[in-house]
Write an enzyme that holds these catalytic residues in place. Structure first.
Site, PDB file in Angstrom:
ATOM      1  N   ASP A 104      -1.657   9.551 -10.531  1.00 44.80           N
ATOM      2  CA  ASP A 104      -1.557   8.527 -11.580  1.00 44.80           C
ATOM      3  C   ASP A 104      -0.093   8.220 -11.899  1.00 44.80           C
ATOM      4  O   ASP A 104       0.267   7.056 -12.144  1.00 44.80           O
ATOM      5  CB  ASP A 104      -2.270   9.004 -12.848  1.00 44.80           C
ATOM      6  N   ASN A 136      -2.547  13.153  -3.943  1.00 44.81           N
ATOM      7  CA  ASN A 136      -3.625  13.619  -4.814  1.00 44.81           C
ATOM      8  C   ASN A 136      -4.093  15.007  -4.412  1.00 44.81           C
ATOM      9  O   ASN A 136      -4.351  15.870  -5.266  1.00 44.81           O
ATOM     10  CB  ASN A 136      -4.796  12.640  -4.776  1.00 44.81           C
ATOM     11  N   HIS A 156      -4.444  14.820  -9.294  1.00 44.29           N
ATOM     12  CA  HIS A 156      -4.615  13.420  -9.686  1.00 44.29           C
ATOM     13  C   HIS A 156      -3.631  12.996 -10.782  1.00 44.29           C
ATOM     14  O   HIS A 156      -3.345  11.804 -10.916  1.00 44.29           O
ATOM     15  CB  HIS A 156      -6.055  13.187 -10.147  1.00 44.29           C
ATOM     16  N   GLU A 197      -4.638   2.368  -4.415  1.00 42.65           N
ATOM     17  CA  GLU A 197      -3.183   2.429  -4.334  1.00 42.65           C
ATOM     18  C   GLU A 197      -2.619   1.148  -3.744  1.00 42.65           C
ATOM     19  O   GLU A 197      -1.508   1.136  -3.205  1.00 42.65           O
ATOM     20  CB  GLU A 197      -2.739   3.636  -3.484  1.00 42.65           C
ATOM     21  N   ASP A 234       0.849  -1.189   0.000  1.00 39.26           N
ATOM     22  CA  ASP A 234       0.000   0.000   0.000  1.00 39.26           C
ATOM     23  C   ASP A 234       0.887   1.242   0.000  1.00 39.26           C
ATOM     24  O   ASP A 234       1.863   1.329   0.760  1.00 39.26           O
ATOM     25  CB  ASP A 234      -0.908   0.015   1.235  1.00 39.26           C
TER      26      ASP A 234
END
Length: 350
Positions: free
Chosen positions: A218, A209, A214, A244, A201
């Site tokens: 990404d 973010n 974002h 994630e 994780d």
């Protein structure tokens, strides 16, 4: 279709001098008409006038074929030429009604041509030259049909491979998707093959973010996916199972190999941090490891790995936990992962 037009043009261009050499100037002239029609059809096709291009191409081709049959009095070969015309028609990007209508016209044309008498002044019997020309024409049609079929098989195989790949891989990171990685783990479990699971994780991903947008998020996910993939052995697998979160499947691995894989990943991330242009994004990883022998069912193993991941995050993040927590209560995140695994197992059983 453009490739078919080019193939037909090249083959008939090769035939053009033969027709004049065997003293068939009428067929030679019609052949040149075909070549011009193919060029026009190819130009129109590239400009997306598909129906018009096919009409010109088939019309010039059929005129050449029909007059050639009338000259040689060899109507038995007509069906083969019409077969190739039908293949072109079926491959064209036209409406189904149009294809059915034109197919009916080709059938009617075949019946009409078969009943035509030879042209005036031609011998009803095939000469040696005419027999050779007929055989040459049929041979070229056969070559074109083979090339078209092989080309279509290649395109079909390529598209099938792409669709299967898309169905199994996450669109953003291009690692296995949730369903695919769970099905692969289920296959190992059913075969009784030992393995280790590492749940990974990205720490404080929401802050990335929120702070950087974002697009940066990404970029982090793509970077992490590539880093995980490059850190594994040849038969290991990695899949994205959440926003994630990633699941790493290590066949034949125990605790030592699992911890070693986690260490390689953390070391690689420290050497190659995620960057967006000149900005270094602060990303660390928390991991939980479980072995297949630690659960009575696969979902138990995944649940245990997730509880250890939760413990790693509770211990301050950027940690690897591979022991303990076998009796802990499952977190809500573990329940979500387990539910996804159960759905994959049920679909696999069906």
């Amino acid at each position: 279709m453009a490739e078919i037009y080019l193939l037909a043009f090249c083959l008939q261009l090769a035939v053009a001098p033969v027709l004049y050499l065997v003293d068939r100037p009428l067929l030679g002239g019609l052949n040149l008409l075909c070549l011009a029609g193919y060029v026009v059809a190819l130009v129109l096709h590239r400009r997306l006038f598909v129906a018009t291009a096919l009409t010109i191409k088939l019309s010039t081709f059929l005129i050449f074929v029909i007059i050639g049959i009338a000259i040689t009095a060899d109507s038995s070969s007509l069906i083969y030429y019409l077969l190739f015309a039908e293949v072109e028609l079926m491959l064209a990007d036209l409406r189904r009604r149009t294809k059915i209508l034109v197919t009916g016209c080709l059938i009617a044309l075949s019946f009409g041509v078969l009943r035509l008498p030879p042209l005036y002044g031609t011998d009803a019997r095939l000469s040696t030259v005419d027999m050779l020309l007929s055989d040459l024409g049929l041979g070229l049609v056969f070559v074109m049909l083979c090339v078209v079929i092989l080309r279509m098989l290649t395109i079909t195989d390529r598209h099938e491979h792409r669709y299967r790949s898309d169905a199994m891989h996450d669109s953003l990171t291009r690692v296995l998707n949730r369903r695919a990685i769970f099905e692969r783990a289920s296959a190992y479990w059913k075969r009784g093959r030992g393995f280790a699971i590492v749940l990974v994780d990205a720490d404080r991903f929401k802050e990335i973010n929120d702070n950087y947008g974002h697009t940066a998020g990404d970029a982090v996910l793509r970077h992490l996916a590539g880093l995980l993939r490059d850190s594994l052995r040849g038969d290991d697998s990695v899949g994205r199972v959440g926003g994630e979160e990633f699941l790493i499947l290590l066949p034949g691995a125990g605790k030592t190999e699992g911890v070693a894989a986690a260490t390689r990943i953390r070391d690689r991330l420290s050497r190659h941090p995620c960057q967006l242009d000149d900005l270094v994004l602060p990303v660390t990883l928390s991991m939980g490891i479980a072995r297949s022998r630690e659960g009575e069912q696969l979902r138990d193993v995944i649940d245990l790995a997730d509880r250890r991941l939760y413990a790693a995050k509770s211990a301050g993040r950027n940690q690897v936990v591979a022991d303990g927590h076998a009796e802990s209560a499952a977190s809500s995140n573990a329940e979500r992962l387990t539910l996804g695994a159960e759905r994959a197992f049920e679909a696999d059983d069906v």
